[in-house]
Motif scaffolding. Structure first.
Motif, PDB file in Angstrom:
ATOM      1  N   LEU A  21       0.829  -1.211   0.000  1.00 26.38           N
ATOM      2  CA  LEU A  21       0.000   0.000   0.000  1.00 26.38           C
ATOM      3  C   LEU A  21       0.861   1.257   0.000  1.00 26.38           C
ATOM      4  N   PHE A  22       1.883   1.272   0.843  1.00 22.26           N
ATOM      5  CA  PHE A  22       2.747   2.441   0.896  1.00 22.26           C
ATOM      6  C   PHE A  22       3.473   2.634  -0.435  1.00 22.26           C
ATOM      7  N   GLY A  23       3.960   1.554  -1.038  1.00 19.54           N
ATOM      8  CA  GLY A  23       4.662   1.653  -2.320  1.00 19.54           C
ATOM      9  C   GLY A  23       3.763   2.133  -3.443  1.00 19.54           C
ATOM     10  N   ILE A  24       2.560   1.575  -3.527  1.00 20.56           N
ATOM     11  CA  ILE A  24       1.606   2.011  -4.552  1.00 20.56           C
ATOM     12  C   ILE A  24       1.273   3.489  -4.366  1.00 20.56           C
ATOM     13  N   GLY A  25       0.973   3.866  -3.135  1.00 15.84           N
ATOM     14  CA  GLY A  25       0.613   5.256  -2.868  1.00 15.84           C
ATOM     15  C   GLY A  25       1.744   6.221  -3.170  1.00 15.84           C
ATOM     16  N   LEU A  26       2.960   5.864  -2.771  1.00 15.79           N
ATOM     17  CA  LEU A  26       4.095   6.745  -3.014  1.00 15.79           C
ATOM     18  C   LEU A  26       4.358   6.901  -4.514  1.00 15.79           C
ATOM     19  N   MET A  27       4.313   5.794  -5.260  1.00 16.65           N
ATOM     20  CA  MET A  27       4.566   5.893  -6.701  1.00 16.65           C
ATOM     21  C   MET A  27       3.457   6.665  -7.394  1.00 16.65           C
ATOM     22  N   ALA A  28       2.222   6.495  -6.945  1.00 17.59           N
ATOM     23  CA  ALA A  28       1.126   7.268  -7.529  1.00 17.59           C
ATOM     24  C   ALA A  28       1.320   8.756  -7.255  1.00 17.59           C
ATOM     25  N   LEU A  29       1.782   9.109  -6.055  1.00 17.57           N
ATOM     26  CA  LEU A  29       2.053  10.519  -5.745  1.00 17.57           C
ATOM     27  C   LEU A  29       3.208  11.056  -6.583  1.00 17.57           C
ATOM     28  N   ILE A  30       4.265  10.273  -6.740  1.00 18.15           N
ATOM     29  CA  ILE A  30       5.400  10.696  -7.568  1.00 18.15           C
ATOM     30  C   ILE A  30       4.934  10.933  -9.000  1.00 18.15           C
ATOM     31  N   LEU A  65      -2.909   9.303  -1.541  1.00 11.71           N
ATOM     32  CA  LEU A  65      -2.745   9.740  -0.155  1.00 11.71           C
ATOM     33  C   LEU A  65      -3.367   8.734   0.809  1.00 11.71           C
ATOM     34  N   PHE A  66      -4.540   8.203   0.459  1.00 10.38           N
ATOM     35  CA  PHE A  66      -5.167   7.178   1.289  1.00 10.38           C
ATOM     36  C   PHE A  66      -4.251   5.958   1.409  1.00 10.38           C
ATOM     37  N   ALA A  67      -3.663   5.514   0.292  1.00  9.99           N
ATOM     38  CA  ALA A  67      -2.794   4.333   0.312  1.00  9.99           C
ATOM     39  C   ALA A  67      -1.553   4.580   1.167  1.00  9.99           C
ATOM     40  N   VAL A  68      -0.954   5.765   1.047  1.00  4.13           N
ATOM     41  CA  VAL A  68       0.231   6.096   1.846  1.00  4.13           C
ATOM     42  C   VAL A  68      -0.115   6.102   3.336  1.00  4.13           C
ATOM     43  N   VAL A  69      -1.189   6.784   3.699  1.00  6.52           N
ATOM     44  CA  VAL A  69      -1.572   6.887   5.111  1.00  6.52           C
ATOM     45  C   VAL A  69      -1.962   5.517   5.661  1.00  6.52           C
ATOM     46  N   ALA A  70      -2.746   4.755   4.913  1.00  6.90           N
ATOM     47  CA  ALA A  70      -3.142   3.418   5.370  1.00  6.90           C
ATOM     48  C   ALA A  70      -1.917   2.532   5.548  1.00  6.90           C
ATOM     49  N   GLY A  71      -0.999   2.568   4.585  1.00  4.37           N
ATOM     50  CA  GLY A  71       0.221   1.773   4.695  1.00  4.37           C
ATOM     51  C   GLY A  71       1.047   2.153   5.904  1.00  4.37           C
ATOM     52  N   THR A  90      10.128  -4.070   3.276  1.00  6.61           N
ATOM     53  CA  THR A  90      10.877  -3.366   2.230  1.00  6.61           C
ATOM     54  C   THR A  90      10.669  -4.029   0.879  1.00  6.61           C
ATOM     55  N   ALA A  91      10.673  -5.350   0.844  1.00  9.31           N
ATOM     56  CA  ALA A  91      10.404  -6.067  -0.404  1.00  9.31           C
ATOM     57  C   ALA A  91       9.020  -5.715  -0.930  1.00  9.31           C
ATOM     58  N   SER A  92       8.053  -5.693  -0.048  1.00 13.83           N
ATOM     59  CA  SER A  92       6.676  -5.369  -0.431  1.00 13.83           C
ATOM     60  C   SER A  92       6.554  -3.929  -0.903  1.00 13.83           C
ATOM     61  N   PHE A  93       7.296  -3.035  -0.274  1.00 15.50           N
ATOM     62  CA  PHE A  93       7.334  -1.632  -0.693  1.00 15.50           C
ATOM     63  C   PHE A  93       7.802  -1.531  -2.149  1.00 15.50           C
ATOM     64  N   PHE A  94       8.891  -2.213  -2.485  1.00 15.02           N
ATOM     65  CA  PHE A  94       9.385  -2.197  -3.863  1.00 15.02           C
ATOM     66  C   PHE A  94       8.403  -2.850  -4.826  1.00 15.02           C
ATOM     67  N   LEU A  95       7.735  -3.923  -4.375  1.00 14.48           N
ATOM     68  CA  LEU A  95       6.721  -4.553  -5.221  1.00 14.48           C
ATOM     69  C   LEU A  95       5.557  -3.603  -5.480  1.00 14.48           C
ATOM     70  N   GLY A  96       5.184  -2.809  -4.483  1.00 17.59           N
ATOM     71  CA  GLY A  96       4.133  -1.808  -4.667  1.00 17.59           C
ATOM     72  C   GLY A  96       4.547  -0.712  -5.634  1.00 17.59           C
ATOM     73  N   LEU A  97       5.779  -0.221  -5.476  1.00 21.00           N
ATOM     74  CA  LEU A  97       6.291   0.799  -6.397  1.00 21.00           C
ATOM     75  C   LEU A  97       6.265   0.292  -7.835  1.00 21.00           C
ATOM     76  N   GLY A  98       6.898  -0.852  -8.043  1.00 22.15           N
ATOM     77  CA  GLY A  98       6.992  -1.406  -9.393  1.00 22.15           C
ATOM     78  C   GLY A  98       5.657  -1.866  -9.935  1.00 22.15           C
ATOM     79  N   GLY A  99       4.821  -2.418  -9.065  1.00 18.79           N
ATOM     80  CA  GLY A  99       3.506  -2.873  -9.506  1.00 18.79           C
ATOM     81  C   GLY A  99       2.659  -1.728 -10.033  1.00 18.79           C
ATOM     82  N   PHE A 100       2.679  -0.596  -9.317  1.00 17.92           N
ATOM     83  CA  PHE A 100       1.937   0.565  -9.809  1.00 17.92           C
ATOM     84  C   PHE A 100       2.487   1.012 -11.156  1.00 17.92           C
TER      85      PHE A 100
END
Length: 158
Positions: A21-30, A65-71, A90-100
């Motif tokens: 969730l944090f990775g998806i949210g951060l990449m979406a914000l970027i 923002l919801f994904a970042v805060v929830a994560g 950390t692995a999941s964070f990278f998977l969220g970034l790349g998955g998005f």
């Protein structure tokens, strides 16, 4: 009075969900901040009026923002419960970034064609850069995930 919980068997599911969730949210914000707002290369939905394009960007921002805060709330909870496993997270964070990134590049850009990375230029180099960077992030996440899984299984067995 709150009791300090013992470090129980690490269940990776909360770590994974929090990191993804944090990775998806951060990449979406970027993506939203850099490509939609600063560079103004596209909107999330470019098949309508500028108003709808900007509205779709706002909805993407709200989701991100919801994904970042929830994560982060989930991370605080697993940390408080002493069940955080940073390698898995950390692995999941990278998977969220790349998955998005890969989802956006393949599904939104190519399959649904709701926007492109950039207009008025040869799009192939942008598509390659977009998707290859996402695949690199997914690869990093996958490698870290298998390292974390191996480390957890070694800790449980020994």
């Amino acid at each position: 009075m709150a009791r300090k919980q013992k470090n129980r068997h690490v269940s990776p599911s909360r770590n994974i969900l929090s990191g993804v969730l944090f990775g998806i949210g951060l990449m979406a914000l970027i993506d939203e901040i850099i490509f939609h707002q600063l560079l103004q290369w596209h909107h999330f939905y470019d098949l309508s009026t500028p108003f709808i394009g900007i509205l779709s960007d706002g909805l993407l921002n709200a989701f991100a923002l919801f994904a970042v805060v929830a994560g982060l709330f989930m991370f605080a909870d697993i940390h408080r419960r002493h069940i955080a496993h940073m390698r898995t997270w950390t692995a999941s964070f990278f998977l969220g970034l790349g998955g998005f990134q890969v989802f956006d590049g393949i599904v939104n850009h190519k399959l649904l064609q709701i926007h492109q990375v950039r207009y008025g230029v040869e799009v192939l180099p942008y598509d390659l850069a977009w998707n290859i960077s996402g695949l690199i992030l997914l690869t990093i996440g996958t490698i870290l995930f298998f390292q974390a899984k191996r480390r957890l299984s070694l800790n449980e067995g020994g």
